[in-house]
Motif scaffolding. Sequence first.
Motif, mmCIF file in Angstrom:
data_model
loop_
_atom_site.group_PDB
_atom_site.id
_atom_site.type_symbol
_atom_site.label_atom_id
_atom_site.label_comp_id
_atom_site.label_asym_id
_atom_site.label_seq_id
_atom_site.Cartn_x
_atom_site.Cartn_y
_atom_site.Cartn_z
ATOM 1 N N TYR A 53 11.120 -6.981 -16.598
ATOM 2 C CA TYR A 53 9.876 -7.203 -16.917
ATOM 3 C C TYR A 53 9.092 -8.025 -15.829
ATOM 4 C CZ TYR A 53 11.033 -5.421 -21.477
ATOM 5 O OH TYR A 53 11.734 -4.610 -22.415
ATOM 6 N N VAL A 54 9.942 -9.141 -15.407
ATOM 7 C CA VAL A 54 9.607 -10.214 -14.406
ATOM 8 C C VAL A 54 9.382 -9.309 -12.981
ATOM 9 C CG1 VAL A 54 9.994 -12.185 -13.244
ATOM 10 C CG2 VAL A 54 10.505 -12.040 -15.718
ATOM 11 N N GLY A 55 10.224 -8.680 -12.687
ATOM 12 C CA GLY A 55 10.230 -8.024 -11.408
ATOM 13 C C GLY A 55 9.242 -6.907 -11.414
ATOM 14 N N LEU A 56 9.044 -6.001 -12.484
ATOM 15 C CA LEU A 56 8.206 -5.247 -12.605
ATOM 16 C C LEU A 56 6.610 -5.902 -12.377
ATOM 17 C CD1 LEU A 56 7.032 -2.073 -13.090
ATOM 18 C CD2 LEU A 56 7.313 -2.786 -15.701
ATOM 19 N N SER A 57 6.527 -6.888 -13.058
ATOM 20 C CA SER A 57 5.084 -7.767 -12.803
ATOM 21 C C SER A 57 5.056 -8.023 -11.406
ATOM 22 C CB SER A 57 5.407 -8.852 -13.798
ATOM 23 O OG SER A 57 3.993 -9.564 -13.589
ATOM 24 N N LYS A 58 5.976 -8.547 -10.753
ATOM 25 C CA LYS A 58 5.596 -8.716 -9.565
ATOM 26 C C LYS A 58 5.702 -7.582 -8.522
ATOM 27 C CE LYS A 58 8.760 -12.847 -9.566
ATOM 28 N NZ LYS A 58 10.067 -13.660 -8.785
ATOM 29 N N GLY A 64 -1.345 -4.422 -6.461
ATOM 30 C CA GLY A 64 -2.714 -4.951 -6.757
ATOM 31 C C GLY A 64 -3.025 -4.342 -8.318
ATOM 32 N N ASP A 65 -2.085 -4.109 -9.068
ATOM 33 C CA ASP A 65 -2.318 -3.668 -10.314
ATOM 34 C C ASP A 65 -2.077 -4.993 -11.305
ATOM 35 O OD1 ASP A 65 -2.291 -2.802 -12.954
ATOM 36 O OD2 ASP A 65 -0.843 -0.843 -12.601
ATOM 37 N N LEU A 66 -3.109 -5.668 -11.306
ATOM 38 C CA LEU A 66 -2.965 -7.001 -11.895
ATOM 39 C C LEU A 66 -2.736 -6.853 -13.572
ATOM 40 C CD1 LEU A 66 -5.090 -9.373 -9.661
ATOM 41 C CD2 LEU A 66 -2.520 -8.855 -9.706
ATOM 42 N N GLY A 67 -3.474 -5.925 -13.956
ATOM 43 C CA GLY A 67 -3.446 -5.626 -15.479
ATOM 44 C C GLY A 67 -2.057 -5.053 -15.902
ATOM 45 N N GLY A 68 -1.543 -4.150 -15.006
ATOM 46 C CA GLY A 68 -0.110 -3.911 -15.286
ATOM 47 C C GLY A 68 0.895 -4.837 -15.126
ATOM 48 N N ALA A 69 0.496 -5.726 -14.402
ATOM 49 C CA ALA A 69 1.545 -6.822 -13.925
ATOM 50 C C ALA A 69 1.577 -7.714 -15.414
ATOM 51 C CB ALA A 69 0.989 -7.706 -12.804
ATOM 52 N N ARG A 70 0.318 -8.041 -15.996
ATOM 53 C CA ARG A 70 0.210 -8.610 -17.266
ATOM 54 C C ARG A 70 0.798 -8.276 -18.446
ATOM 55 N NH1 ARG A 70 -5.146 -11.642 -19.539
ATOM 56 N NH2 ARG A 70 -4.480 -12.160 -21.402
ATOM 57 N N ARG A 71 0.580 -6.570 -18.565
ATOM 58 C CA ARG A 71 1.086 -5.781 -19.467
ATOM 59 C C ARG A 71 2.589 -6.133 -19.358
ATOM 60 N NH1 ARG A 71 -3.245 -3.005 -18.373
ATOM 61 N NH2 ARG A 71 -2.108 -1.674 -17.091
#
Length: 91
Positions: A53-58, A64-71
């Motif tokens: 999840y951490v890697g996916l967020s990064k 530029g998908d900050l919403g996806g990173a937060r999810r």
Amino acid sequence: MAKQLAGKEEDIDAEWQVTGQRAMLAMKEKDWHGACTHLRRGIELKPSFPRGYVGLSKALASIGDLGGARRAIEDGLHRCEDHAFAQATSV
């Protein structure tokens, strides 16, 4: 039956390891879309492993998908034990 389950578990572990290696290589090469693909597969295989999840967020934040990173972080918090997630996100 128990042997079949053990074999399937070993197959999942092997695929998860290969997927993790591919994700790390993609991130190293800044192939963020490729990294997202591999990280999502890793999460499917082992949803309780917080580093996915951490890697996916990064990776998502890098495209530029900050919403996806937060999810991704929120999903990790829901699916992983708090102490494991805290360790995975520490610098």
